[in-house]
Design a protein around this motif. Sequence first.
Motif, PDB file in Angstrom:
ATOM      1  N   ASP A  97     -93.950-163.106 -21.596  1.00  0.00           N
ATOM      2  CA  ASP A  97     -93.415-164.189 -20.880  1.00  0.00           C
ATOM      3  C   ASP A  97     -94.208-164.193 -19.436  1.00  0.00           C
ATOM      4  O   ASP A  97     -94.750-165.026 -18.959  1.00  0.00           O
ATOM      5  N   ASP A  98     -94.109-162.934 -18.949  1.00  0.00           N
ATOM      6  CA  ASP A  98     -94.642-162.892 -17.406  1.00  0.00           C
ATOM      7  C   ASP A  98     -96.144-163.053 -17.564  1.00  0.00           C
ATOM      8  O   ASP A  98     -96.690-163.255 -16.454  1.00  0.00           O
ATOM      9  N   ASP A 101     -96.714-166.914 -18.111  1.00  0.00           N
ATOM     10  CA  ASP A 101     -96.393-167.428 -16.556  1.00  0.00           C
ATOM     11  C   ASP A 101     -97.050-166.976 -15.362  1.00  0.00           C
ATOM     12  O   ASP A 101     -96.767-167.470 -14.229  1.00  0.00           O
ATOM     13  N   ARG A 106     -90.452-159.424 -11.774  1.00  0.00           N
ATOM     14  CA  ARG A 106     -89.607-159.597 -12.737  1.00  0.00           C
ATOM     15  C   ARG A 106     -88.214-158.716 -12.279  1.00  0.00           C
ATOM     16  O   ARG A 106     -88.575-157.500 -12.075  1.00  0.00           O
ATOM     17  N   GLU A 245     -94.564-172.995 -11.849  1.00  0.00           N
ATOM     18  CA  GLU A 245     -95.374-172.919 -13.207  1.00  0.00           C
ATOM     19  C   GLU A 245     -95.662-173.995 -13.976  1.00  0.00           C
ATOM     20  O   GLU A 245     -95.900-174.078 -15.125  1.00  0.00           O
ATOM     21  N   LYS A 247     -92.854-175.994 -15.202  1.00  0.00           N
ATOM     22  CA  LYS A 247     -91.916-176.341 -16.119  1.00  0.00           C
ATOM     23  C   LYS A 247     -91.068-177.716 -15.707  1.00  0.00           C
ATOM     24  O   LYS A 247     -90.282-177.693 -14.730  1.00  0.00           O
TER      25      LYS A 247
END
Length: 336
Positions: A97-98, A101, A106, A245, A247
């Motif tokens: 995911d990182d 994105d 994290r 990002e 979203k």
Amino acid sequence: MPEDVQHAYAKSGDATRDLEAVISLEQPRINAELRRHTADLPEHARAPAEHLLLSGGKRLRPLLTLLTGRALGCGDESLYTLGAAVEMLHAATLLHDDILDSAPLRRGRTSAHVLFGTVTTVLAGDAMLAKALLLVSSFGDPKLTACVSEAVMRTAEGEIAEFARLRDTSVSREEYVRIITGKTAWMLRASCEIGALLAGAGQPAARAAALFGLEMGIAFQIVDDVLDYYPCEETGKPRGGDLREGKSTPPLLLYLASLPAEQAGRLRADFESGNLAEEDIETLCRAIYEGGYAGQAREPAGIHLAGAAEALAVFPPSPERDLLDKMRFYILTRTV
Ligand code: FPP
Ligand code: MG
């Protein structure tokens, strides 16, 4: 169950404190199990895996496995192995995911892909995914393997659906719930269901465990998306990641719906073209938070947590059931 753990499982009436007590009692055992299995990973996968797994994390998924299993009568120590498997799967998805994105941080630390490179980190995630599935398949129960494998597939499906709607402000409420059900809730669902399966629970209890986890997962991600707009002093994390990002989550969508057409049109265009400057992002986060849109976006989490309570009512009364119930409050009120 050891006596100190038993004591922490006793009711005190303070949901967060009780849960934190159980988390800190169970964490060393869960972490030891994770370290043991991480050591089996291929050499180059170990560093990214350890970097992520040792960077903290509340271990909610293994805790769900332990509590659900015990609530349904399983006294087996191998619940810890299943718990470690779901945490390892979760960690694998975060490594990936990182990268997707382009997230530099994290849990307040430099992301694995920045430190170890994209290629090594993607492959470390793959190795962790495979290791977790091997752990689950070592139980020799096809139901367990199918449960976890389906959760992995649904997680990927949710993530793909989210990326398909990146920078798109026409995402409907139903689509949003479908996305977060996939990318987050299915893994929580599996975390609970495998506990029930190991306990040898009958269909009604196993179904209730799965539904409990699914509803908890939806609520968890709703709150996560709300906290992204909270001031850094409250969460300890920089805010506005979702805006950066691209979203489209409920706090932004509710704010857009409240604006006069012309202002909404300008914001929509800037967000959709990725033209928001850093200072615009901070101003927007403040407007969304202080205008009460983040609070409003949190409300549906309560509905899903009520669904979780209904599912939990199928379980026989026990200290573990009480703790699972307390987890509902924790998910709703958490700030980290
Ligand atoms: C975090 O969401 C990401 C997830 C919950 C799921 C990620 C899933 C994948 C990358 C696909 C599947 C991968 C494997 C290995 C099976 P977020 O970005 O909203 O939250 P964040 O702020 O914590 O990053
Ligand atoms: Mg992310």
